[in-house]
Design an enzyme around this catalytic site. Structure first.
Site, PDB file in Angstrom:
ATOM      1  N   SER A 159       0.796  -1.233   0.000  1.00  0.00           N
ATOM      2  CA  SER A 159       0.000   0.000   0.000  1.00  0.00           C
ATOM      3  C   SER A 159       0.824   1.276   0.000  1.00  0.00           C
ATOM      4  O   SER A 159       0.249   2.373  -0.057  1.00  0.00           O
ATOM      5  CB  SER A 159      -0.956   0.011   1.204  1.00  0.00           C
ATOM      6  OG  SER A 159      -2.034  -0.876   0.982  1.00  0.00           O
ATOM      7  N   LYS A 205      -0.060   3.666  -2.683  1.00  0.00           N
ATOM      8  CA  LYS A 205      -1.100   4.690  -2.569  1.00  0.00           C
ATOM      9  C   LYS A 205      -0.510   6.091  -2.407  1.00  0.00           C
ATOM     10  O   LYS A 205      -1.218   7.083  -2.588  1.00  0.00           O
ATOM     11  CB  LYS A 205      -2.044   4.354  -1.423  1.00  0.00           C
ATOM     12  CG  LYS A 205      -2.822   3.051  -1.625  1.00  0.00           C
ATOM     13  CD  LYS A 205      -3.830   2.818  -0.519  1.00  0.00           C
ATOM     14  CE  LYS A 205      -4.637   1.561  -0.756  1.00  0.00           C
ATOM     15  NZ  LYS A 205      -3.962   0.330  -0.306  1.00  0.00           N
ATOM     16  N   SER A 226      -6.182   3.710   4.103  1.00  0.00           N
ATOM     17  CA  SER A 226      -5.515   2.841   3.121  1.00  0.00           C
ATOM     18  C   SER A 226      -6.533   2.053   2.316  1.00  0.00           C
ATOM     19  O   SER A 226      -6.338   0.875   2.005  1.00  0.00           O
ATOM     20  CB  SER A 226      -4.523   1.890   3.812  1.00  0.00           C
ATOM     21  OG  SER A 226      -3.632   1.341   2.888  1.00  0.00           O
TER      22      SER A 226
END
Length: 382
Positions: free
Chosen positions: A60, A63, A120
């Site tokens: 993640s 992101k 997230s």
């Protein structure tokens, strides 16, 4: 600030050298992680690195690129915070960490951005990717183009979330560049990265960056975890005038990524500091100039010269000002006439232009004749 000595090195060189000081810096900590890097956000100086160019799955941490593109779109007014985004089936069905948006509803861009950064949310990431680029594949193309512009030469993105995919890879160094861009390029949105909670659809979720709850100096950025990537964390902290960015990839647990990050940050803040060695406009030397209305040319730097150096080592920095053998008018204000080189323990810290603080117009005919005679005699005697 510096004691002066003279040296010759091809072109005329003025060396400014202080009495050397013994500065003891311990070895950096060895982290239990696949790769890591510690960077000064203001100067770009890498303080510690290990396997920083090894391509690894970012989970993640991906992101960060998604949110960077979204904030770029917001700043360029191609989208607005209040724009409503249609939530597709593809976004709604995403697994992993979620913001818990519902298929068929509309959610504002700013809420989705918070869902990406704080929660997230994979669903929020896909929804924004579809809104901006029409689809996640097209958005991945934008991610790769943006990575190239930021100098992230060892990164390749396949999706907006960090969901495991073949060829979806980046490096600790590239992530540090991305983190620095987030902080520098879009400062008005950086505060989102320190928000500890975000509530949407009746569900309140905490930020997964545990350091936000443990260390007041930490104000971002992003966590990541998959089985392949391990537990990862890109963090930034500011103490005094110094901001550091740490990247830790491939640790064994949530606690480990936080603890290893704290080791890096503690080392950086304890043993290093930013110093403005020269300020823009300050006179660094007065040089002899010929054929001009004045016979002295004040030299300066166009921009502040800031460096990240070991604490207490400023007195050991060597500064060499390299100039041509003969400076001749006319000289324009701001024109480069030489080079200022700063070194510490044999390592070049910076090379910056030495520029004219003010213009020196050419003198009249008879004054130039006098200077020509003086130069001729000087050459005979040298």
């Amino acid at each position: 600030m510096f004691a002066k000595t003279l040296a010759a090195c091809g072109l005329f060189t003025l060396a400014l050298v202080a009495n050397a000081q013994q500065v003891l810096i311990p070895a950096p900590p060895q982290l239990a992680s696949s790769a890591y890097l510690l960077l000064d956000a203001d100067t770009g100086k890498v303080i510690v690195e290990e396997n920083a160019d090894e391509q690894l799955p970012p989970a993640s941490l991906t992101k960060m690129m998604t949110s960077y593109i979204v904030t770029s779109e917001l700043e360029n007014q191609r989208i607005s915070e209040e724009d409503l985004v249609n939530i597709s089936v593809a976004a709604w069905k995403m697994g992993g960490s979620k913001m818990f948006v519902r298929e068929g509803t509309q959610v504002s861009v700013i809420d989705l951005l918070r869902g990406v950064i704080v929660q997230s949310g994979n669903d929020a990431s896909v929804a924004l990717a579809e809104h901006i680029a029409g689809g996640e594949d097209a958005f991945a193309d934008v991610m790769n183009q943006t990575a190239s512009l930021l100098g992230m030469t060892n990164s390749h993105f396949v999706n907006a979330t960090g969901w495991p995919a073949e060829g979806h890879l980046t490096t600790a160094r590239d992530l540090s560049l991305l983190a620095r861009a987030i902080i520098k390029d879009h400062p008005q949105y950086y505060d989102l990265y320190k928000e500890k909670y975000f509530s949407y659809n009746g569900i309140n979720q905490p930020n997964r960056n545990r350091l936000l709850f443990r260390d007041d100096s930490v104000d971002g950025l992003k966590t990541g975890h998959t089985e392949a990537a391990g537990y990862c964390l890109v963090a930034s902290a500011k103490r005094g005038d110094t901001r550091l960015i740490s990247v830790v990839m491939g640790t064994a647990s949530e606690d480990a990524r936080a603890a290893e990050t704290q080791k890096l940050l503690a080392y950086g803040f304890r043993y290093f500091e930013n110093q403005t060695l020269y300020s823009a406009g300050d006179v660094i030397e007065n040089a002899r100039i010929w054929y001009g209305e004045a016979d002295q040319l004040a030299l300066t730097v166009a921009e502040d010269v800031m460096q990240t150096i070991p604490r207490g080592s400023r007195g050991s920095i060597e500064v060499a000002l390299q100039l041509p053998d003969t400076l001749k008018a006319p000289i324009k204000k701001g024109e480069q006439v030489g080079t200022l080189t700063l070194t510490l323990n044999g390592e070049t810290l910076a090379e910056v232009p030495a520029v004219a603080q003010a213009a020196v117009p050419e003198a009249g005919f008879f004054a130039r004749i006098v200077d020509a005679i003086k130069l001729f005699i000087s050459d005979l005697l040298s």
